[in-house]
Design an enzyme around this catalytic site. Sequence first.
Site, mmCIF file in Angstrom:
data_model
loop_
_atom_site.group_PDB
_atom_site.id
_atom_site.type_symbol
_atom_site.label_atom_id
_atom_site.label_comp_id
_atom_site.label_asym_id
_atom_site.label_seq_id
_atom_site.Cartn_x
_atom_site.Cartn_y
_atom_site.Cartn_z
ATOM 1 N N GLU A 199 0.875 -1.199 -0.044
ATOM 2 C CA GLU A 199 -0.095 0.059 0.173
ATOM 3 C C GLU A 199 0.868 1.219 -0.038
ATOM 4 O OE1 GLU A 199 -3.785 1.843 2.590
ATOM 5 O OE2 GLU A 199 -2.192 0.507 3.657
ATOM 6 N N LYS A 201 -10.674 2.286 -1.841
ATOM 7 C CA LYS A 201 -10.558 1.846 -0.456
ATOM 8 C C LYS A 201 -12.029 2.029 0.398
ATOM 9 C CE LYS A 201 -7.745 1.332 3.981
ATOM 10 N NZ LYS A 201 -6.370 1.755 4.438
ATOM 11 N N CYS A 240 -5.650 -2.601 2.935
ATOM 12 C CA CYS A 240 -5.247 -2.934 4.314
ATOM 13 C C CYS A 240 -6.581 -3.002 5.324
ATOM 14 C CB CYS A 240 -4.488 -1.327 4.443
ATOM 15 S SG CYS A 240 -3.572 -1.245 6.136
#
Length: 287
Positions: free
Chosen positions: A43, A116, A153
Site C-alpha cells: 500500500e 478503499k 489494508c
Amino acid sequence: MRKITVAATQMSCSWDIDANLEKAEFMVRQAAKKGANIVLLQELFETPYFCQCEKYEYFKLAKPVTKNSAIRHFREIAKELRLVIPISFFEAYGNTTFNSVAVIDADGTVLGIYRKTHIPDGPCYEEKFYFTPGDTGFKVWNTRYGKIGIGICWDQWFPESARCMALMGAEILLYPTAIGSESVLPIDSAPHWVRTMQGHAAANIMPLVASNRVGTETEGRSTITFYGSSFIAGATGEIIAGMNRVKEGVIIASFDLDRIRNRRLAWGVFRDRRPEMYGAILTHGKM
C-alpha cells in the site's frame, strides 16, 4: 488445468519517490524471473506512510490516475513482462482524495480503479483526514491470468469484504497493506493480522496474497515500525510462503485455479449459504 503464479513483495520506503519506484521495479522483475504472473506491491509504496499525522501539505501528493507516476511507470513494466500489477496510490479526484488501487493488466491496460472502502482512524493511522471512503464498491477484475479481488489494508479486517469479492467471482484475493506497531495499544497485531486473512482464504476457499512494508518511519511525534510478514495463503488458509518482519524481498506461490474451483464447488459452502437469513449483517447490531 489453469495454473498461475502469484508474488508478494515487501520493502521499506523513503521520501525519494524515484528510488522507491526503482526498488519496486527491481522486486517486480525478480518476481517475473521466478515465474510470477501477478505481482502485488504494498500500500502507498511511492512514499513513506504519511498518514501517521495530519498535515495539509501532504494533500499535494495526491494525483489523478492519468498523472500518477507509479501507474505510468508500471504500465510499461506490465506490458514488457506480461504481468498483472495492481498499483496502490493516493488518488486526487474532483474536490476530494481517495486511497485507491489501479489494476494494470498484462498488456499494460488499466482495467479500472478500486477505492478503499473502510478507512481507519486512530493514533498513527490518521487516514480519515486524507481519504474519502471509497465509492466504487468492491470490485473483481477479469485479468489475463484470472479473476482477482482487491481490498486495501483496513479492508482486510472485514470478512464481508472477502465474501463480497468471492460472490462477485474472485478466484484470488489480494491485499496491499501498511501496518505495524501501535503507539497506544500495547499489542503486537501481526499474528492477529495473519490469522484474520487466513480465515478469509479458508472461508472462501481461494488463495490470498498480502503485501506489507518494512522499516521504521517517523512523522512528527509518531513512529511506526512496520512488521512486514507478507505472505501467500492457500485455499484452505494454509501459509504457502511468507517473509519475516524486517527483510525486503519477494515470495511466490503457484495455484491451479480450476482445481481450486472444483474444490470450492464440492465443499458446498456457497451452495448452502442462506442470504435471506443474514439481515443482521446489514445493521450495526443491537443491545
